[in-house]
Write a protein that holds these residues in place. Sequence first.
Motif, mmCIF file in Angstrom:
data_model
loop_
_atom_site.group_PDB
_atom_site.id
_atom_site.type_symbol
_atom_site.label_atom_id
_atom_site.label_comp_id
_atom_site.label_asym_id
_atom_site.label_seq_id
_atom_site.Cartn_x
_atom_site.Cartn_y
_atom_site.Cartn_z
ATOM 1 N N THR A 1 0.836 -1.198 0.000
ATOM 2 C CA THR A 1 0.000 0.000 0.000
ATOM 3 C C THR A 1 0.870 1.246 0.000
ATOM 4 O O THR A 1 2.088 1.182 0.233
ATOM 5 C CB THR A 1 -0.890 0.046 1.256
ATOM 6 O OG1 THR A 1 -0.026 0.232 2.393
ATOM 7 C CG2 THR A 1 -1.680 -1.226 1.431
ATOM 8 N N LEU A 2 0.189 2.384 -0.209
ATOM 9 C CA LEU A 2 0.876 3.668 -0.110
ATOM 10 C C LEU A 2 1.410 3.855 1.309
ATOM 11 O O LEU A 2 2.492 4.409 1.515
ATOM 12 C CB LEU A 2 -0.113 4.782 -0.469
ATOM 13 C CG LEU A 2 0.450 6.165 -0.761
ATOM 14 C CD1 LEU A 2 1.468 6.121 -1.874
ATOM 15 C CD2 LEU A 2 -0.685 7.119 -1.102
ATOM 16 N N GLY A 3 0.646 3.371 2.294
ATOM 17 C CA GLY A 3 1.093 3.424 3.691
ATOM 18 C C GLY A 3 2.360 2.619 3.897
ATOM 19 O O GLY A 3 3.230 3.011 4.669
ATOM 20 N N ASP A 4 2.458 1.482 3.174
ATOM 21 C CA ASP A 4 3.682 0.679 3.259
ATOM 22 C C ASP A 4 4.878 1.464 2.728
ATOM 23 O O ASP A 4 5.969 1.432 3.300
ATOM 24 C CB ASP A 4 3.536 -0.612 2.445
ATOM 25 C CG ASP A 4 2.621 -1.619 3.114
ATOM 26 O OD1 ASP A 4 2.453 -1.526 4.349
ATOM 27 O OD2 ASP A 4 2.069 -2.483 2.414
ATOM 28 N N LEU A 5 4.667 2.172 1.610
ATOM 29 C CA LEU A 5 5.757 2.970 1.029
ATOM 30 C C LEU A 5 6.221 4.006 2.045
ATOM 31 O O LEU A 5 7.420 4.199 2.270
ATOM 32 C CB LEU A 5 5.279 3.651 -0.262
ATOM 33 C CG LEU A 5 6.245 4.650 -0.901
ATOM 34 C CD1 LEU A 5 7.587 4.008 -1.216
ATOM 35 C CD2 LEU A 5 5.648 5.244 -2.173
ATOM 36 N N MET A 6 5.244 4.664 2.693
ATOM 37 C CA MET A 6 5.604 5.683 3.685
ATOM 38 C C MET A 6 6.332 5.049 4.865
ATOM 39 O O MET A 6 7.284 5.631 5.393
ATOM 40 C CB MET A 6 4.345 6.389 4.173
ATOM 41 C CG MET A 6 3.703 7.248 3.112
ATOM 42 S SD MET A 6 2.153 7.905 3.745
ATOM 43 C CE MET A 6 1.679 8.982 2.428
ATOM 44 N N GLY A 7 5.894 3.849 5.236
ATOM 45 C CA GLY A 7 6.533 3.155 6.350
ATOM 46 C C GLY A 7 7.979 2.792 6.029
ATOM 47 O O GLY A 7 8.880 2.996 6.852
ATOM 48 N N VAL A 8 8.194 2.285 4.819
ATOM 49 C CA VAL A 8 9.557 1.915 4.412
ATOM 50 C C VAL A 8 10.431 3.168 4.351
ATOM 51 O O VAL A 8 11.567 3.173 4.823
ATOM 52 C CB VAL A 8 9.546 1.189 3.044
ATOM 53 C CG1 VAL A 8 10.963 0.990 2.540
ATOM 54 C CG2 VAL A 8 8.837 -0.138 3.161
ATOM 55 N N LEU A 9 9.859 4.243 3.791
ATOM 56 C CA LEU A 9 10.617 5.491 3.714
ATOM 57 C C LEU A 9 10.964 5.997 5.110
ATOM 58 O O LEU A 9 12.069 6.480 5.353
ATOM 59 C CB LEU A 9 9.803 6.559 2.965
ATOM 60 C CG LEU A 9 9.747 6.367 1.455
ATOM 61 C CD1 LEU A 9 8.691 7.275 0.847
ATOM 62 C CD2 LEU A 9 11.103 6.652 0.824
ATOM 63 N N HIS A 10 10.000 5.844 6.017
ATOM 64 C CA HIS A 10 10.235 6.280 7.391
ATOM 65 C C HIS A 10 11.421 5.515 7.989
ATOM 66 O O HIS A 10 12.321 6.092 8.593
ATOM 67 C CB HIS A 10 8.975 6.064 8.221
ATOM 68 C CG HIS A 10 9.144 6.455 9.652
ATOM 69 N ND1 HIS A 10 9.126 7.760 10.071
ATOM 70 C CD2 HIS A 10 9.379 5.701 10.750
ATOM 71 C CE1 HIS A 10 9.339 7.800 11.375
ATOM 72 N NE2 HIS A 10 9.497 6.562 11.807
ATOM 73 N N GLN A 11 11.426 4.207 7.778
ATOM 74 C CA GLN A 11 12.525 3.397 8.313
ATOM 75 C C GLN A 11 13.853 3.762 7.669
ATOM 76 O O GLN A 11 14.881 3.881 8.327
ATOM 77 C CB GLN A 11 12.242 1.910 8.073
ATOM 78 C CG GLN A 11 11.127 1.398 8.965
ATOM 79 C CD GLN A 11 10.769 -0.030 8.649
ATOM 80 O OE1 GLN A 11 10.941 -0.476 7.518
ATOM 81 N NE2 GLN A 11 10.261 -0.735 9.632
ATOM 82 N N PHE A 12 13.800 3.934 6.367
ATOM 83 C CA PHE A 12 15.023 4.256 5.622
ATOM 84 C C PHE A 12 15.615 5.581 6.108
ATOM 85 O O PHE A 12 16.795 5.673 6.429
ATOM 86 C CB PHE A 12 14.697 4.326 4.128
ATOM 87 C CG PHE A 12 15.845 4.731 3.246
ATOM 88 C CD1 PHE A 12 16.829 3.819 2.917
ATOM 89 C CD2 PHE A 12 15.929 6.010 2.732
ATOM 90 C CE1 PHE A 12 17.890 4.176 2.094
ATOM 91 C CE2 PHE A 12 16.985 6.386 1.910
ATOM 92 C CZ PHE A 12 17.961 5.455 1.592
ATOM 93 N N PHE A 13 14.744 6.617 6.189
ATOM 94 C CA PHE A 13 15.260 7.925 6.560
ATOM 95 C C PHE A 13 15.639 7.991 8.036
ATOM 96 O O PHE A 13 16.516 8.765 8.417
ATOM 97 C CB PHE A 13 14.277 9.029 6.175
ATOM 98 C CG PHE A 13 14.363 9.384 4.719
ATOM 99 C CD1 PHE A 13 15.351 10.235 4.255
ATOM 100 C CD2 PHE A 13 13.483 8.838 3.796
ATOM 101 C CE1 PHE A 13 15.458 10.538 2.910
ATOM 102 C CE2 PHE A 13 13.579 9.149 2.453
ATOM 103 C CZ PHE A 13 14.571 10.000 1.996
ATOM 104 N N THR A 14 14.992 7.178 8.867
ATOM 105 C CA THR A 14 15.389 7.131 10.268
ATOM 106 C C THR A 14 16.842 6.670 10.377
ATOM 107 O O THR A 14 17.615 7.167 11.179
ATOM 108 C CB THR A 14 14.468 6.184 11.057
ATOM 109 O OG1 THR A 14 13.134 6.661 10.903
ATOM 110 C CG2 THR A 14 14.828 6.154 12.527
ATOM 111 N N LYS A 15 17.208 5.727 9.519
ATOM 112 C CA LYS A 15 18.597 5.259 9.527
ATOM 113 C C LYS A 15 19.569 6.340 9.082
ATOM 114 O O LYS A 15 20.764 6.261 9.346
ATOM 115 C CB LYS A 15 18.739 4.022 8.629
ATOM 116 C CG LYS A 15 18.232 2.749 9.308
ATOM 117 C CD LYS A 15 18.536 1.541 8.485
ATOM 118 C CE LYS A 15 18.161 0.264 9.212
ATOM 119 N NZ LYS A 15 19.175 -0.104 10.215
#
Lengths: 844, 497
Positions: free
Chosen positions: B383-397
């Motif tokens: 989902t679009l929410g999944d994309l945002m979640g992955v981006l959130h994890q990526f940018f948190t790193k």
Amino acid sequence: MPTVGVKRDFLFKALGRTYTDEEFDELCFEFGLELDEITSEREIISKEQGDSKASDASDVILYKIDVPANRYDLLCLEGLVRGLQVFKNKLEAPRYRRLSPDSGESQRLIITKETAAVRPHAVAAVLRNITFTQERYDSFIELQEKLHQNICRKRSLVAIGTHDLDTISGPFTYTAKAPGDICFRPLNQTKEYTATQLMSLYKTDSHLRHYLPIIEDKPVYPVIYDSNDIVLSMPPIINGDHSKISLKTKNVFIECTATDLTKAKIVLDMIVTMFSEYCAQPFTVEQAEVVYPDGKTCIYPELAYRKEKLSGEFINKKVGIRESTERIAQLLTRMCLLSQPTGVGDEIEVEIPPTRPDVIHACDIMEDAAIAYGFNNITRTTPHTYTVANQFPLNKLTELLRQDLAAAGFTEALNFALCSQEDIADKLGKKISETRAIHISNPKTAEFQVARTTLLPGLLKTIAANRKMPLPLKLFEISDVVLKDESKDVGARNSRRFCAIYYNKTPGFEVIHGLLDRTMQLLEVKAARGEGYHIQAADDSTFFPGRCAEIFVRGTSVGRLGVLHPDVIGRFELTMPCSALEMDLEPFLGHTAEILLTHDVPMQETFKHPFPALSQSQPALPSRLPSTKTVLGDLSSHAGLKALNDFLADRSYIEGFTVSQADAAVFDAIPSPPSQAFCHLRRWYSHIKSFHTERARLPSARSQFVLPPTPPASPNNNSEDDIDLFGSDDDEESAEAARIREQRLSEYASKKPALVAKSSILLDVKPWDNETDMAKMEECVRSVAMEGLLWGQSKLVPVGYGIKKLQIGCVVEDDKVGTDLLEEAITGFEEYVQSVDVAAFNKI
Amino acid sequence: MADTGVVETFLQRIEKVDGGADSQEVAASLGVDHQVIVGAVKSLQTLGDVISAELRSSKHWELTEEGTEIAEQGSHEARVFNSIPLEGLPQAELMKLSFGKIGFSKAMSNKWIRVDKSHDGGPRIFRTVESIHDQVREKLLLAKRGDAARLDEKEKNELKKRKLLAEVTVKSYWITKGNSFSTTVTKQETELTPEMIASGSWKEKKFKPYNFEAMGVAPDCGHLHPLMKVRTQFRQIFLEMGFSEMPTNNFIESSFWNFDSLFQPQQHPARDQHDTFFLSDPSLAHHFPMDYLERVKKVHSEGGYGSQGYKYDWKMEEAQKNILRTHTTAVSARMLYKLAQQEKFTPVKYFSIDRVFRNETLDATHLAEFHQIEGVVADYGLTLGDLMGVLHQFFTKLGITKLRFKPAYNPYTEPSMEVFSYHEGLKKWVEVGNSGVFRPEMLLPMGLPEDVSVIAWGLSLERPTMIKYGINNIRELVGHKVNLQMVYDSPICRLDS
């Protein structure tokens, strides 16, 4: 992304409220727009032309708003306001209607068959009883310009002409004529021109000249006439002056000529939907008939409403939300997509208006629902996709090697993949035709003519740009070059290279050679012929004659190293000797290349690495090489054996303190057991013989002691051997040339060229106290001039109590300048100098 | 280095005096050069508080050699006057005297003497006054006695100009006993040696203090390029997140894979000469998976898979044109196509960081080539929410936690989102990347199952690197104009700190 400029106060008036800049920015962000700049006409002019020109300009605040490239319905104030008002639930999206004229007689545009050769399509419509104000008029012109620049692809796909219908009379004819046969008075000109004259007139027009190439070479130019043979326009260049619209224009005839009919229909729909708002009967458009050469008639504008059905679940699943069908229909309606549940399950019927040609798939509708829901209101979730990560083997090798090359004292450079032809050919003493370079057809400057075929020029340019840095400069780069390769779908492929360079007062071939040895050690390749690596004299115009060697790994050439040719050094604006190494890395992938296959993408053939994988390499067999030539001389001769005997008089082994492959290699080079006369040699010979069984496991040699047996035969230049770093030819060489080269190589191994002995000295010059003028003192010190003395950099170093000492470097020729001489000269400035000490003294 | 003998004599002298002594005087009394005493003072100062030395400087006037002669024998002009008897002296004779020439003109200007040019036997000089007053000598005598202060500035300067008097600066130390005063000094050792360790003599020795203010010696080493250091970290992040690396070692791409396969229409501005580098040699690609190509052609020109398509005349020649890839998404397309050819779909996570090329106008932050970072996830039901979640994890790193998303447009993703992060320094939201869900028109012709979604995002490597290392001009970072000193000095890269 197109940018639309709107007057802030007009915008707010149309929106029915005012916003702070931050609030409006926020609204844009949510809707997918970007408030790019807040400015005024005066500010723009003053920025572009200077303050003086700007004094009369208006200082009304302008908002520059970035609009997504597919939203043609937001390219003018009218569209922006409509979109935002509907989004904010303050307005219902208007319904655009096409009407027949009251008279019953539609305007007609007749297309003749001649247009097929140049611009075959045309559409038309009429805006009846429109009321222009200055702002509306400006916006109308501006929208045409924005459409021309974007969807119309600078008028090449579609060109718009708008005309005061009351100055002309239908039916109109869209035809194409030879340029000499078209004659009319173009917009804002006072006299008539033929099309041929116009084309040369507009050659210098900053705006129109860009459109000339669209029809310039055509035998006929498109032109539209009314029933009285008045020229409406010559698309896509210019309209006629006769029918130009003004603030007083009431009825507007719009024609769009095109090479792409779909886009022409969209453009016409955009103009009429945006400006029909100002018609006496808002949002209605009077239709026009377009008659094709085959007699077929079409009615325009299409103003088609399309209906799509999709499920609420589809939207919920794709976006990651859980909204009711009704709520989703409401969200879509706010995006100008009038929607309602059909009542059948969670089905929603969505109506796509003519203003939204960007909606071509259900996923576009889904996106609009997500925008209306608010991207930032969506819960962020983690997908449960389980995967195991793999590195791309070539990159893994590169990463690991980079670390160790830096640890070996070399600094990593990063250069452009694109460069000029000169860089990879002329400057390296090569011909461009030898390089297998790919060529770029549309470079804006010479810097982008080709993709590099070697990493060497980049490193040389890096050194040239950093000549101020202290020597030596030791650089490396591991990166891709591009080579033409017929076997690939695109006719070219990348090749991963490793290049290193050493730049100093001495060529330092041994440094680069040492780096090669280290690299091979890291890559687990032994120094040996056959299954290992060795270097062999080679001829290459990039290198100084006799100072170039080819690197062979398991019998195949992977690259070259050597001292660069002085001409090459000079062409890169360098002054010092320089040695370099460049080799292909892909042969070292070994068995890991297998993983590459699973990652390989379609139509890219699997990379055929030219060497057997490491794991498959033959068990190391001692092969008695026929060569008897060593750096100490020919061991088949008495002199050679004597030299070796002398060499071994005070050594146990050829290299260092342990037995190595160097011993084995030299051992092999001795044709028969040496005579009693060579006692040292005999001792060593029997000792090395005792290693017979374990010689394969001996540590590798650091340098090459045994020279090639015969003049290096040209490596088989078959199709597999595609490594050609510097593009040299591998012609058979004469025995004489080989002899000279061998001699030189052995000279390299045995002695260094004589140099003027120089030393670098660092002096500590101490002042009397903290009040001594240090600048003056330095000046005095530097004023000391002697032959063979060169002052270098200096700095002030605190020694405590607020006193600083001057630390100054110099280079002296040992024969000419002594330290005592220097100290004496400097202490002569007793007013400033208390003492002089030598802080560091290094032989160069 | 002052030798120990002098140091000790010097200390004994200091011990005797109360209240301190001047180094000049000490030097005079010890009969050594002042330099030697200064050296002794300096070396004693390093030993700690043995003595305290206060730097003093004084200026005084001293007679030059010529000045001393005058002070003793009178000024040249006075000597001229005195050597002329009452009956006069022939000028030639006067000139023979050592002071003759200089003294003559001065005496003339003082009107002490006169010349009778018409005298028999050549010009002859006579006194004009009875007696004279030799002021120069008197002034010099005054200065010699140390009373130069009684002369006014003008007089002093006049004498200085005549090189009779010189001003000298005398620097000396006023030395007093320190808290740990002692007349004996042990020689301090500079460094610990193997001999000292062997003999144990280090226990008795005193060591010179180190100057901890000074910098150490720079190690001799190689360095990694900052951009590559950041690339390493991004690779690390992707690998930590379970993403596999795509083979992006193909800079040359056909327009087909770079654009058409991504559902980017052939008239798209990005495919313009102004934006993309086209190749003249080899100008065209010749091999394509033809059935797939037919499906791509159809979806562009007629639509299908639920799409209206772009409804234009799709041309093979346009797809064949070779270019320098404008994004690594071309490789993602190849990878996804390959994935679709598998017998059974398996979820994948892919990443790549490699060069891409744009024929754009260059400025301080834009080059014709840069590195694109790209991440792709393909799985059922993303989902679009999944994309945002992955981006959130990526940018948190990357150390970026405040994210928000703006709707955007991209021809091959729908929805498309620009990723913004809040910049604490600039106090505003700045764009940090682009993302989206690949369009069905791109995925379905490849043969991927209909319920598979592919989410992707991209950003440039250069921008975060420039921010990380505080570089304003991209040319100082990438390319041959790099500042090697910057490369040498750049710290390790920890993106999350």
